[in-house]
Design an enzyme around this catalytic site. Sequence first.
Site, PDB file in Angstrom:
ATOM      1  N   HIS A   1       3.557  20.434 -27.971  1.00 25.13           N
ATOM      2  CA  HIS A   1       2.233  20.511 -28.607  1.00 25.13           C
ATOM      3  C   HIS A   1       2.204  21.485 -29.789  1.00 25.13           C
ATOM      4  O   HIS A   1       1.215  21.518 -30.534  1.00 25.13           O
ATOM      5  CB  HIS A   1       1.170  20.937 -27.597  1.00 25.13           C
TER       6      HIS A   1
ATOM      7  N   ASP B   1       6.702  12.990 -21.706  1.00 25.72           N
ATOM      8  CA  ASP B   1       5.613  13.753 -21.091  1.00 25.72           C
ATOM      9  C   ASP B   1       4.344  12.898 -21.059  1.00 25.72           C
ATOM     10  O   ASP B   1       4.109  12.068 -21.944  1.00 25.72           O
ATOM     11  CB  ASP B   1       5.390  15.017 -21.933  1.00 25.72           C
TER      12      ASP B   1
ATOM     13  N   HIS C   1       1.427  13.801 -21.786  1.00 26.37           N
ATOM     14  CA  HIS C   1       0.587  14.134 -22.932  1.00 26.37           C
ATOM     15  C   HIS C   1       1.354  13.917 -24.238  1.00 26.37           C
ATOM     16  O   HIS C   1       2.540  14.217 -24.324  1.00 26.37           O
ATOM     17  CB  HIS C   1       0.122  15.593 -22.836  1.00 26.37           C
TER      18      HIS C   1
ATOM     19  N   ASP D   1       5.245  15.111 -15.909  1.00 24.21           N
ATOM     20  CA  ASP D   1       3.863  15.056 -15.440  1.00 24.21           C
ATOM     21  C   ASP D   1       3.293  13.644 -15.431  1.00 24.21           C
ATOM     22  O   ASP D   1       2.102  13.462 -15.147  1.00 24.21           O
ATOM     23  CB  ASP D   1       2.959  15.998 -16.242  1.00 24.21           C
TER      24      ASP D   1
END
Length: 344
Positions: free
Chosen positions: A160, A196, A198, A285
């Site tokens: 991120h 991931d 996200h 995740d």
Amino acid sequence: MLTFHSDDTGLRRARTELDGGELVTPYECPERVELVLGRVREVGLGEVRAPETFGLEPVLAVHDRGYVDFLATCWDDWQAEGKRGEAIAWMWPTRTLRDDRIPEHIDGRLGHYAMSADTAICEGTFEAAMASKDIALSAVSHTLASGEPCFGLCRPPGHHAASDQFGGYCFFNNAAIAAQHALDRGVGRVAVLDVDFHHGNGTQQIFYERDDVLFASLHGDPRTCFPYFLGHADETGRGRGEGFNVNYPMAPGTAFDAWSRALDDALARIREAGCELLVVSLGVDAFEHDPISAFKLTSDDFTALGRRLAGLGLPTTFLLEGGYAVEEIGINAVNVLTGFEAAC
């Protein structure tokens, strides 16, 4: 498979995260590393080695110097103001405000450099981020030198983190730093595959106008999932980078059958692009019981992921991203690695 790990990743132990209108104990915590490391040792994956120290030069190859300087001094500057809690942004240069003037006050600088209010800066944050990028650089250096797959047990995660923003628990973009390091050592084109849950918004931003890195991300649809404002399928790169950014947004509840079809397409894109090295942003995740995600992958599905990645036949470096402190984080991360090795 060699694993790189440093105890210094545990120097960051934030106490506060904004979640659901409350300040809660962060989901991203040192125990994540302990669970993965324990599983690495339990299955006998291979040697666990301390990373080399690389300094800031590789960081500055992808991150803005002013941003790096901010991270280095933020905690001290925050304390100098007499603040009692952890450093959390609460004001941003939103659409109606200017973003070309960086404030002098620490509150303003936090807002300038923070992507979101979920991530506090606390004592040890900069030191842990430095250790995490050293792990990534050591892992990719080993792969480049030996051709062998390698696992970087990175914490904090990185995907991120944009060139000049932190958020989503990320400060330095470990995968981007590793990819750039490989390019600087003669690799012609690198694939960064982000699995991931996200979207890896920071990695996308760093390489969006470049054709020497193919970025592919499988993630929750930003219409309903963090980081909300990036990760749509129509984001395909700009200028020289057109066609070298590939997003696969998927609905909450997605299970392995649909997820793996997106994976197969991403792998085909990597083959077609002639990539010479694979860097995997290994977030686990997407697991069905992860506390802050919404896909339905099982532990066995992560083994299958590893086998499919091995099918590319590329030198591969795995870098830990998300996947939170549930017991299965170690099982799932290591399942990818053992699945990969078994298929090689």
